[in-house]
Design a protein around this motif. Structure first.
Motif, PDB file in Angstrom:
ATOM      1  N   GLY A 102     -15.883   5.845  -1.579  1.00 47.69           N
ATOM      2  CA  GLY A 102     -15.746   5.476  -3.053  1.00 47.69           C
ATOM      3  C   GLY A 102     -16.277   6.481  -3.921  1.00 47.69           C
ATOM      4  N   LEU A 103     -15.605   6.700  -5.268  1.00 47.56           N
ATOM      5  CA  LEU A 103     -16.295   7.367  -6.165  1.00 47.56           C
ATOM      6  C   LEU A 103     -16.902   6.557  -7.209  1.00 47.56           C
ATOM      7  CD1 LEU A 103     -12.989   9.588  -6.570  1.00 47.56           C
ATOM      8  CD2 LEU A 103     -15.178  10.147  -5.702  1.00 47.56           C
ATOM      9  N   PRO A 104     -18.032   6.759  -7.780  1.00 49.36           N
ATOM     10  CA  PRO A 104     -18.729   6.151  -8.896  1.00 49.36           C
ATOM     11  C   PRO A 104     -18.013   5.774  -9.943  1.00 49.36           C
ATOM     12  CG  PRO A 104     -20.095   7.850  -8.108  1.00 49.36           C
ATOM     13  CD  PRO A 104     -18.867   8.121  -7.519  1.00 49.36           C
ATOM     14  N   VAL A 105     -17.815   4.583 -10.435  1.00 48.18           N
ATOM     15  CA  VAL A 105     -16.995   4.213 -11.522  1.00 48.18           C
ATOM     16  C   VAL A 105     -17.643   4.713 -12.869  1.00 48.18           C
ATOM     17  CG1 VAL A 105     -16.311   1.936 -12.979  1.00 48.18           C
ATOM     18  CG2 VAL A 105     -16.034   2.201 -10.544  1.00 48.18           C
ATOM     19  N   VAL A 106     -17.050   5.243 -13.728  1.00 42.40           N
ATOM     20  CA  VAL A 106     -17.372   5.895 -15.029  1.00 42.40           C
ATOM     21  C   VAL A 106     -16.462   5.537 -16.142  1.00 42.40           C
ATOM     22  CG1 VAL A 106     -18.594   7.792 -13.961  1.00 42.40           C
ATOM     23  CG2 VAL A 106     -16.146   8.078 -14.656  1.00 42.40           C
ATOM     24  N   THR A 107     -16.991   5.589 -17.428  1.00 36.71           N
ATOM     25  CA  THR A 107     -16.104   5.372 -18.444  1.00 36.71           C
ATOM     26  C   THR A 107     -15.957   6.990 -19.212  1.00 36.71           C
ATOM     27  OG1 THR A 107     -16.748   3.191 -18.729  1.00 36.71           O
ATOM     28  CG2 THR A 107     -15.958   4.174 -20.667  1.00 36.71           C
ATOM     29  N   VAL A 108     -14.840   7.170 -19.648  1.00 33.99           N
ATOM     30  CA  VAL A 108     -14.592   8.292 -20.363  1.00 33.99           C
ATOM     31  C   VAL A 108     -13.706   8.157 -21.593  1.00 33.99           C
ATOM     32  CG1 VAL A 108     -14.849   9.698 -18.321  1.00 33.99           C
ATOM     33  CG2 VAL A 108     -12.525   8.836 -19.009  1.00 33.99           C
ATOM     34  N   ARG A 109     -13.569   9.045 -22.408  1.00 34.10           N
ATOM     35  CA  ARG A 109     -13.105   9.108 -23.708  1.00 34.10           C
ATOM     36  C   ARG A 109     -11.744   9.896 -23.357  1.00 34.10           C
ATOM     37  NH1 ARG A 109     -13.333   7.557 -29.097  1.00 34.10           N
ATOM     38  NH2 ARG A 109     -14.497   5.916 -28.189  1.00 34.10           N
ATOM     39  N   VAL A 197     -11.305   4.796 -20.883  1.00 30.11           N
ATOM     40  CA  VAL A 197     -10.785   4.444 -19.822  1.00 30.11           C
ATOM     41  C   VAL A 197     -11.975   4.283 -18.739  1.00 30.11           C
ATOM     42  CG1 VAL A 197      -9.606   5.592 -17.669  1.00 30.11           C
ATOM     43  CG2 VAL A 197      -8.746   5.718 -20.093  1.00 30.11           C
ATOM     44  N   THR A 198     -11.960   3.343 -17.819  1.00 29.78           N
ATOM     45  CA  THR A 198     -12.968   3.041 -16.876  1.00 29.78           C
ATOM     46  C   THR A 198     -12.319   2.913 -15.331  1.00 29.78           C
ATOM     47  OG1 THR A 198     -14.267   1.798 -18.774  1.00 29.78           O
ATOM     48  CG2 THR A 198     -14.854   1.610 -16.346  1.00 29.78           C
ATOM     49  N   GLY A 199     -13.183   3.636 -14.555  1.00 28.82           N
ATOM     50  CA  GLY A 199     -12.644   3.733 -13.181  1.00 28.82           C
ATOM     51  C   GLY A 199     -13.523   4.764 -12.236  1.00 28.82           C
ATOM     52  N   PRO A 200     -12.835   5.137 -11.148  1.00 32.57           N
ATOM     53  CA  PRO A 200     -11.825   4.354 -10.792  1.00 32.57           C
ATOM     54  C   PRO A 200     -11.884   3.312  -9.857  1.00 32.57           C
ATOM     55  CG  PRO A 200     -12.403   6.212  -9.127  1.00 32.57           C
ATOM     56  CD  PRO A 200     -13.275   6.099 -10.298  1.00 32.57           C
ATOM     57  N   TYR A 201     -10.829   2.676  -9.724  1.00 38.68           N
ATOM     58  CA  TYR A 201     -10.872   1.223  -8.830  1.00 38.68           C
ATOM     59  C   TYR A 201      -9.562   1.301  -7.689  1.00 38.68           C
ATOM     60  CZ  TYR A 201     -13.666  -0.562 -12.909  1.00 38.68           C
ATOM     61  OH  TYR A 201     -14.509  -0.929 -13.833  1.00 38.68           O
ATOM     62  N   GLY A 202      -9.775   0.324  -6.838  1.00 43.33           N
ATOM     63  CA  GLY A 202      -8.758   0.129  -5.791  1.00 43.33           C
ATOM     64  C   GLY A 202      -8.789   0.973  -4.443  1.00 43.33           C
ATOM     65  N   THR A 203      -8.235   0.206  -3.421  1.00 38.42           N
ATOM     66  CA  THR A 203      -8.247   0.908  -2.058  1.00 38.42           C
ATOM     67  C   THR A 203      -6.831   1.014  -1.683  1.00 38.42           C
ATOM     68  OG1 THR A 203      -8.391  -1.517  -1.327  1.00 38.42           O
ATOM     69  CG2 THR A 203     -10.558  -0.188  -1.654  1.00 38.42           C
ATOM     70  N   PHE A 204      -5.816   0.983  -2.804  1.00 43.82           N
ATOM     71  CA  PHE A 204      -4.347   1.315  -2.335  1.00 43.82           C
ATOM     72  C   PHE A 204      -4.180   2.955  -2.024  1.00 43.82           C
ATOM     73  CE2 PHE A 204       0.013   1.786  -3.497  1.00 43.82           C
ATOM     74  CZ  PHE A 204       0.718   0.769  -2.427  1.00 43.82           C
ATOM     75  N   THR A 205      -5.044   3.355  -1.034  1.00 46.61           N
ATOM     76  CA  THR A 205      -4.987   4.985  -0.846  1.00 46.61           C
ATOM     77  C   THR A 205      -4.531   5.284   0.575  1.00 46.61           C
ATOM     78  OG1 THR A 205      -7.239   4.676   0.023  1.00 46.61           O
ATOM     79  CG2 THR A 205      -7.050   5.210  -2.203  1.00 46.61           C
ATOM     80  N   LEU A 206      -3.901   6.525   0.707  1.00 49.35           N
ATOM     81  CA  LEU A 206      -3.418   6.671   1.971  1.00 49.35           C
ATOM     82  C   LEU A 206      -4.537   6.918   3.069  1.00 49.35           C
ATOM     83  CD1 LEU A 206      -0.580   7.463   2.950  1.00 49.35           C
ATOM     84  CD2 LEU A 206      -1.279   9.998   2.769  1.00 49.35           C
TER      85      LEU A 206
END
Length: 351
Positions: A102-109, A197-206
């Motif tokens: 997992g990658l840490p969730v962050v918020t960016v402009r 924008v906040t993320g990333p989320y999800g495990t729909f990965t290869l």
């Protein structure tokens, strides 16, 4: 001030710290741990787990995601659970490689670069990260975009590949009449506008360690994460797995990005793209510029694949499509651990 508690995930033997004012799932995201999840809103049951020990409280959730009898037995939703003591939680569904990647969730402009109409109700939105912030994600993941002027957000999957050098994010978004975000796409979200924008989320990965053939099934804006995965595959020089993509639309006018899919296919040996039209009795595929099939996409995929049980299947689209696909795959004896899906939730549909 809220207290902090230890949360231990079994059987993967991972520990995190969780504040009482955040959900266990958000605490995991904050520390770069990525349990299986979907909507993050108590609607889809992807993060359903079992409480082995400890005291927690749950925010409101849908009983479609967690039935009353399951709650009575000790099942919980990580996206709704708040720790009020140290917890031991058994993960019901998990991917050990993914949970640690997992990658840490962050918020960016971000700044809007382009808003382009792909069909009568689907828009391409392209943004770039403002300033020196870096936003990382895995192909197939999604983010929450804050709706300007409100405390609401909408979730959208990235369609592009990660490009940390330019911070570009690309989304394929279905527009809904009266939608909070959709209305901005039609009038009010011009180039230069800024979005959080906040993320990333999800495990729909290869799952790169698998050697099985890949079957993608998508519909509508579900094209986005699948396109990101296809771009990932096309960028690999030694990718040796067979790939087929069944895409469902109502009519030929609802198809888009056919030229790019053809170009991607030229870089993936053995690639097949099968557009499926559900609302057309007959169609001249010469006019479309690509061969395809008539019928519901999950039916076409089920009829067209002789060995689904030997494949990894990725599905993305609205709930009826996903539910039909899961039923079809169960009938075809596809092991559950080889099925990956991203189901649009009610909030995403209502926009």
């Amino acid at each position: 001030m809220s207290e902090t508690h230890r949360v231990r995930f079994d059987p993967v033997d991972i520990e995190i710290e969780a504040n009482e004012d955040e959900t266990v799932l958000d605490a995991a995201f904050r520390q770069g741990v990525m349990p299986l999840h979907g909507c993050k809103e108590g609607q889809c049951s992807s993060c359903k787990s079992f409480l082995l020990d400890g005291d927690l409280q749950m925010d409101r959730y849908s009983t479609f995601a967690l039935a009353d009898y399951e709650s009575d037995e000790g099942y919980v939703l990580l996206c709704r659970a708040h720790a009020y003591s140290d917890l031991d939680i058994e993960l019901i569904n998990y991917d050990e490689d993914m949970i640690l990647a997992g990658l840490p969730v962050v918020t960016v402009r971000t700044r809007v670069e382009a808003v382009e109409e792909l069909t009568h109700d689907i828009t391409l939105l392209r943004v770039t990260v403002v300033g020196d912030d870096e936003f990382k994600f895995h192909p197939g993941q999604y983010v929450d975009i804050a709706v300007p002027g409100s405390d609401e957000h909408r979730s959208f999957s990235m369609a592009n590949l990660p490009k940390s050098h330019d911070g570009e994010l690309e989304f394929i978004i279905k527009r809904y009449s009266g939608g909070r975000f959709s209305s901005l796409l039609e009038d009010g979200l011009d180039a230069g506008a800024e979005l959080d924008v906040t993320g990333p989320y999800g495990t729909f990965t290869l799952r790169a360690d698998s050697e099985r053939r890949l079957v993608f099934i998508g519909g509508g804006a579900g094209m986005a994460p699948i396109l990101s995965l296809l771009r990932q595959v096309a960028a690999k020089e030694d990718f040796g797995r067979e790939v087929v993509f069944y895409y469902g639309a109502r009519t030929a006018a609802d198809l888009f990005l056919l030229d790019e899919l053809e170009e991607i296919g030229a870089r993936i040996p053995g690639f097949r793209f099968v557009p499926c039209l559900s609302d057309s009795d007959r169609v001249d595929w010469n006019d479309v510029g690509h061969d395809g099939s008539i019928g519901v996409v999950t039916d076409v995929a089920g009829a067209g694949e002789s060995d689904l049980a030997g494949a990894d299947v990725y599905m993305c689209g609205p709930p009826p499509m996903i539910d039909a696909g899961l039923e079809m795959l169960e009938d075809r004896s596809v092991p559950r651990e080889r099925i990956f899906y991203d189901k649009f939730t009610v909030s995403a549909e209502a926009d």
